[in-house]
Design a protein around this motif. Sequence first.
Motif, mmCIF file in Angstrom:
data_model
loop_
_atom_site.group_PDB
_atom_site.id
_atom_site.type_symbol
_atom_site.label_atom_id
_atom_site.label_comp_id
_atom_site.label_asym_id
_atom_site.label_seq_id
_atom_site.Cartn_x
_atom_site.Cartn_y
_atom_site.Cartn_z
ATOM 1 N N PHE A 155 0.937 -1.136 -0.058
ATOM 2 C CA PHE A 155 -0.078 0.037 -0.083
ATOM 3 C C PHE A 155 0.816 1.182 -0.182
ATOM 4 O O PHE A 155 0.720 2.059 -0.784
ATOM 5 N N GLU A 156 1.909 1.256 0.768
ATOM 6 C CA GLU A 156 2.744 2.462 0.947
ATOM 7 C C GLU A 156 3.354 2.884 -0.224
ATOM 8 O O GLU A 156 3.735 3.837 -0.771
ATOM 9 N N GLN A 157 4.070 1.602 -1.063
ATOM 10 C CA GLN A 157 4.874 1.779 -2.378
ATOM 11 C C GLN A 157 4.205 2.358 -3.235
ATOM 12 O O GLN A 157 4.571 3.049 -4.232
ATOM 13 N N ILE A 158 2.797 1.934 -3.367
ATOM 14 C CA ILE A 158 1.667 2.122 -4.685
ATOM 15 C C ILE A 158 1.713 3.517 -4.277
ATOM 16 O O ILE A 158 1.805 4.438 -4.970
ATOM 17 N N GLU A 184 6.645 8.942 4.453
ATOM 18 C CA GLU A 184 6.324 7.317 3.927
ATOM 19 C C GLU A 184 7.755 6.710 3.540
ATOM 20 O O GLU A 184 8.078 5.631 3.334
ATOM 21 N N SER A 185 8.647 7.619 3.162
ATOM 22 C CA SER A 185 10.025 7.130 2.809
ATOM 23 C C SER A 185 10.795 6.153 4.090
ATOM 24 O O SER A 185 11.403 5.294 3.893
ATOM 25 N N HIS A 193 6.585 -1.818 -9.763
ATOM 26 C CA HIS A 193 7.974 -2.339 -10.058
ATOM 27 C C HIS A 193 8.801 -2.553 -8.766
ATOM 28 O O HIS A 193 9.415 -3.475 -8.374
ATOM 29 N N LYS A 194 8.726 -1.597 -7.870
ATOM 30 C CA LYS A 194 9.601 -1.574 -6.707
ATOM 31 C C LYS A 194 9.304 -2.600 -5.946
ATOM 32 O O LYS A 194 9.884 -3.475 -5.142
#
Length: 306
Positions: free
Chosen positions: A176-179, A208-209, A290-291
Motif C-alpha cells: 500500500f505504501e509503495q503504491i 512514507e520514505s 515495479h519496486k
Amino acid sequence: MPMPSVNTPSTGPAGTTAGDDTEFRTLLDRLSDKATADYYNPFTTFDWPPTIPADGLWMSPELLSVHGTGLMDELSPAQLQALGRWESVNFYSLNVHGIRELLIEVTRRIHTTGFELPSEFFHHFIGEENDHMWFFATFCLKYADKIYPDRTVKLPEAPRAQDVENFLVFARILIFEQIVDHYNVHLAADQRLHPTVRHINRLHHQDESRHIAFGCRLVQLLWERLLDRGLNEADRLDLRDYLGRYLTTSMESFYSPAVYRDAGLMDGFALRRRLLAHPARQAAHAKVLHKTTDFLHRIGVFDARH
C-alpha cells in the motif's frame, strides 16, 4: 504461534539472530531520530485555501486511469480536468481507508510479544499515519464535500498461523505504501498542480520514505522467519497467490465507476472493464508496482512465475 520475544536469548524480533538484531536496532534508531527531526504539526502546517480552482489540474494527466488509451484523446480538456479532480479525490479517499486499516493492524501489535523492538518506532508510525489520514480526509471534505466509500470486497480467508498473518499484514502495508508513494513523488514534483496538492504529496512522501525503509526490513525478517520454521510449498504458493491478488485489487481500486460518474462519463462500470483490459494500463500498473515486485522477488516471496 507467537513471534519470539527480543528477550529470547537465541533470537531477536521476528526470529532474527543477534547480528540481525543489532542491524535492525540501528535502522530503527536512525528512522526514529529522523522522524523526530522531521516532525511537523499538520494542524498548523497547512494553509488551506478556500477553494482549489476546478479549471486547473488536480492530478497529473500521466497518472489518470485513461492515460495511454484512446479515451485520453477522445475527452475534451474540460472532461480531463473533471476526471483528474475526481480521481484526485478518489486517491486521497483510498489513503484514508488504507491508513485506517493499517492503523488497526499496527495498533494490535504494538507492545506485544515479538514486537518489543519495533514498538518505539510504531509510536512514530501511528502518529504520522493518523496525521496523514487527517489531512487527506480534510482535503476531500473541504474541496469535494465527500470521501468516497471503501468498496473493497473482503473475501473470507482461511485461518492462518500467527506468524503467517503477521507477515501478510506488514506485506500489505508495504505494498500500500509503495503504491501510494509512486503517486506522491510524481504529484509533489508536478509544477502544473495547485500548491496545496503538491504540499500534501511532498509531506506524505517525506514520512512514507521512512515507513517504507522500515517496512522492507521488517517484511524481509518476517519472511526469513517463516522460511526458518519450515514453510511448506503449499503455504508458499498460498502466500504468493494472496499477495498477487492484493497487488491486482490495489491497482483496480484506482478505476472507480463513481469517479467516472462524477466526472460526467457514461457507463462507469463498462468503462472500468474496458480500461482494466487495455494493454497500456497493464503496463502502467507494472510501472507503479515495479519496486514492490522487485523487492518480493529479491527476498524470494515471488518466483519467476510472478
